[in-house]
Scaffold this motif. Sequence first.
Motif, PDB file in Angstrom:
ATOM      1  N   LYS A  91     -18.184 -94.484 -29.947  1.00 53.08           N
ATOM      2  CA  LYS A  91     -18.440 -94.088 -28.377  1.00 53.08           C
ATOM      3  C   LYS A  91     -18.954 -95.285 -27.792  1.00 53.08           C
ATOM      4  CE  LYS A  91     -18.934 -89.402 -28.655  1.00 53.08           C
ATOM      5  NZ  LYS A  91     -19.914 -88.325 -28.344  1.00 53.08           N
ATOM      6  N   SER A  92     -18.245 -95.422 -26.296  1.00 52.37           N
ATOM      7  CA  SER A  92     -18.663 -96.430 -25.392  1.00 52.37           C
ATOM      8  C   SER A  92     -19.061 -96.180 -24.011  1.00 52.37           C
ATOM      9  CB  SER A  92     -17.318 -97.374 -25.621  1.00 52.37           C
ATOM     10  OG  SER A  92     -17.481 -98.395 -24.462  1.00 52.37           O
ATOM     11  N   ARG A  93     -19.884 -96.687 -23.470  1.00 52.46           N
ATOM     12  CA  ARG A  93     -19.947 -96.364 -22.147  1.00 52.46           C
ATOM     13  C   ARG A  93     -19.218 -97.259 -21.189  1.00 52.46           C
ATOM     14  NH1 ARG A  93     -22.125 -91.943 -22.099  1.00 52.46           N
ATOM     15  NH2 ARG A  93     -23.903 -91.545 -23.692  1.00 52.46           N
ATOM     16  N   ALA A  97     -12.825 -98.939 -21.052  1.00 52.97           N
ATOM     17  CA  ALA A  97     -12.775 -98.411 -22.425  1.00 52.97           C
ATOM     18  C   ALA A  97     -12.268 -97.151 -22.688  1.00 52.97           C
ATOM     19  CB  ALA A  97     -13.754 -98.861 -23.466  1.00 52.97           C
ATOM     20  N   LEU A  98     -13.030 -96.305 -21.997  1.00 51.71           N
ATOM     21  CA  LEU A  98     -12.844 -94.732 -22.008  1.00 51.71           C
ATOM     22  C   LEU A  98     -11.263 -94.399 -21.628  1.00 51.71           C
ATOM     23  CD1 LEU A  98     -16.290 -93.484 -20.202  1.00 51.71           C
ATOM     24  CD2 LEU A  98     -15.594 -93.510 -22.951  1.00 51.71           C
ATOM     25  N   GLU A  99     -10.740 -95.135 -20.702  1.00 54.50           N
ATOM     26  CA  GLU A  99      -9.552 -94.961 -20.251  1.00 54.50           C
ATOM     27  C   GLU A  99      -8.490 -95.089 -21.504  1.00 54.50           C
ATOM     28  OE1 GLU A  99      -8.986 -97.008 -16.701  1.00 54.50           O
ATOM     29  OE2 GLU A  99     -10.374 -96.123 -15.747  1.00 54.50           O
ATOM     30  N   GLY A 100      -8.803 -96.110 -22.274  1.00 49.45           N
ATOM     31  CA  GLY A 100      -8.018 -96.551 -23.179  1.00 49.45           C
ATOM     32  C   GLY A 100      -7.712 -95.696 -24.530  1.00 49.45           C
ATOM     33  N   GLU A 101      -6.511 -96.209 -24.848  1.00 45.06           N
ATOM     34  CA  GLU A 101      -5.896 -95.239 -26.198  1.00 45.06           C
ATOM     35  C   GLU A 101      -6.795 -95.328 -27.147  1.00 45.06           C
ATOM     36  OE1 GLU A 101      -1.950 -96.029 -27.297  1.00 45.06           O
ATOM     37  OE2 GLU A 101      -1.184 -95.176 -25.435  1.00 45.06           O
ATOM     38  N   ASN A 102      -7.831 -96.633 -27.604  1.00 50.11           N
ATOM     39  CA  ASN A 102      -8.839 -96.334 -28.469  1.00 50.11           C
ATOM     40  C   ASN A 102      -9.820 -95.438 -28.484  1.00 50.11           C
ATOM     41  OD1 ASN A 102      -7.317 -98.429 -29.546  1.00 50.11           O
ATOM     42  ND2 ASN A 102      -8.152-100.434 -28.905  1.00 50.11           N
ATOM     43  N   GLU A 106     -12.377 -86.792 -26.930  1.00 55.29           N
ATOM     44  CA  GLU A 106     -13.659 -86.300 -26.029  1.00 55.29           C
ATOM     45  C   GLU A 106     -13.703 -87.051 -24.661  1.00 55.29           C
ATOM     46  OE1 GLU A 106     -13.588 -86.734 -29.399  1.00 55.29           O
ATOM     47  OE2 GLU A 106     -14.943 -85.362 -30.277  1.00 55.29           O
ATOM     48  N   GLU A 107     -14.127 -88.555 -25.002  1.00 56.89           N
ATOM     49  CA  GLU A 107     -14.068 -89.505 -24.311  1.00 56.89           C
ATOM     50  C   GLU A 107     -12.905 -89.351 -22.948  1.00 56.89           C
ATOM     51  OE1 GLU A 107     -16.752 -92.732 -26.414  1.00 56.89           O
ATOM     52  OE2 GLU A 107     -14.593 -92.934 -26.534  1.00 56.89           O
ATOM     53  N   ARG A 108     -11.721 -89.495 -23.698  1.00 52.54           N
ATOM     54  CA  ARG A 108     -10.617 -89.305 -22.427  1.00 52.54           C
ATOM     55  C   ARG A 108     -10.774 -88.016 -21.917  1.00 52.54           C
ATOM     56  NH1 ARG A 108      -5.544 -90.038 -25.837  1.00 52.54           N
ATOM     57  NH2 ARG A 108      -6.665 -90.019 -27.520  1.00 52.54           N
ATOM     58  N   LEU A 109     -10.956 -87.046 -22.660  1.00 55.29           N
ATOM     59  CA  LEU A 109     -11.086 -85.705 -21.737  1.00 55.29           C
ATOM     60  C   LEU A 109     -12.098 -85.883 -20.551  1.00 55.29           C
ATOM     61  CD1 LEU A 109     -10.287 -82.721 -21.481  1.00 55.29           C
ATOM     62  CD2 LEU A 109     -12.216 -82.172 -23.107  1.00 55.29           C
TER      63      LEU A 109
END
Length: 471
Positions: A91-93, A97-102, A106-109
Amino acid sequence: MGVTGRDKTVPKVAVCFARARVVVWVRVLLGWFPVLPLKSTMYSPVWMRSLCQHLGHSLARKRFVSGLASDEELRRNATVCPPEPKSRKKKSRNVSALEGENSSWEERLSHAVTPLWTVGYEDQLKVKFDGQKKILQTLVSRLKEVSGEHITSPSTREDSCCPLQPVVPSLYEEYIKLSPLDACLLFHQGGHWREITVRTNRTGDTMAIVTFHPQDLSQEELCLQKESLKEFFTRGPGAVCNLTSLYFQESTMTRCTHEQSPYQLLHGEPHIFEELLGLKIRISPDAFFQVNTAGAEVLYKTIAELSHVSRNTVFLDVCCGTGTIGLSMANQVSEVLGIELIENAVEDAKWNASFNGISNCKFHSGKAEVVLPELLLTLQGNHPFTAVVNPSRAGLHYRVTRAIRNCRRIRTLVYVSCKPQGEAMRNLLELCCPTNDRKKLTGEPFTLKMAVPVDMFPHTNHCELVLLFER
Ligand SMILES: C[S@@+](CC[C@H](N)C(=O)[O-])C[C@H]1O[C@@H](n2cnc3c(N)ncnc32)[C@H](O)[C@@H]1O
């Protein structure tokens, strides 16, 4: 947390939103509805809508997994809830990075539904302000293009076609900031404003319940606060929320029943209504209702399939809330007997039976551990009983499991638990263990026949577990 209630500033960046998300989900587990925490996120219809959409998509995802989703649902779902990558990333804040494919799904959602969820509220307002400014700048240049004129408004210097006011912040947050009273985050630190619970239904009605710690305010001071809250949501900036009901509860404890401290209707309708499996269900502010109605319908159909009832069956609905499970089974059985602790929920259940033209249901108010043993003694005849128990996370009182175990006419038992690993485990052991004279468990033991988890809480670790026992 960047703030206490005292200085009326706003919580700092990620912490505030992390907290907001936790509160929202925890309340979803407890009841039907999200709770918006004080001073950390906002009550706005748009936000609520995005949460509802989020829940809706979650449901579609579940239906996808179980093979029930329509193509249309899958298409809609795919836009919000992309497939989970094989390996979950750390997980990253970092927003980019949250937008990225990595990032994890849950983060992308979260990023798709609430893109500013890692940003503190003051900074959100800056982001929004800058966004609006850019839009206005675009508008200015487009206006120049189309008019071929030089625009001479007072703010041309800033490349904006009109003065741009600061963003008007979200409403409940704004209300707390305006209030001379502090938020109550931890009881021992004082403060008054605790939480707002928002219940919505399929037709868009909204009931808001504000919980307030009175501390040492006088009755006059309390009346002033209630008047001011009502004014804000009926004639002030909060009127855009178009609340169907506004309740206020003074509470010195984590939770208070209506009997301990009444839910005071400040404005609007006393109840909210929901359509469920073709029934119209009335719900009081303190009555339990499942977290999402479509999910509840799936859960109740699962219970009905497992219950194996016939026209002769007496159906016991223990911890029945507004009576939903029993009422949905009423046309398949001879009689429904419901037991529920919360008096208003029992009144709702009676109203629901009468309004829906159901005449073979009786609802009893009180603790199941007191009511059920007495009720079982009074029941005549030889017809088999089917019992459904759907207790809160604390599980059933041992007197309830003992009464069920020792009542020979109960041949089928459906135990519905949102936390089977907790106190419910003790109940299940009491129901199935060999006879035990010391614990007065003298009836034939039940055997576990089937377990069906129903995902009422997508994106969390929790399920409703429906367990079928027979003997
Ligand atoms: C998980 S809810 C289920 C309600 C209902 N079956 C439904 O699906 O909407 C649990 C219910 O148990 C009730 N309850 C909690 N303790 C109880 C007790 N000791 N006796 C009777 N009901 C109780 C709560 O008030 C709540 O309505």
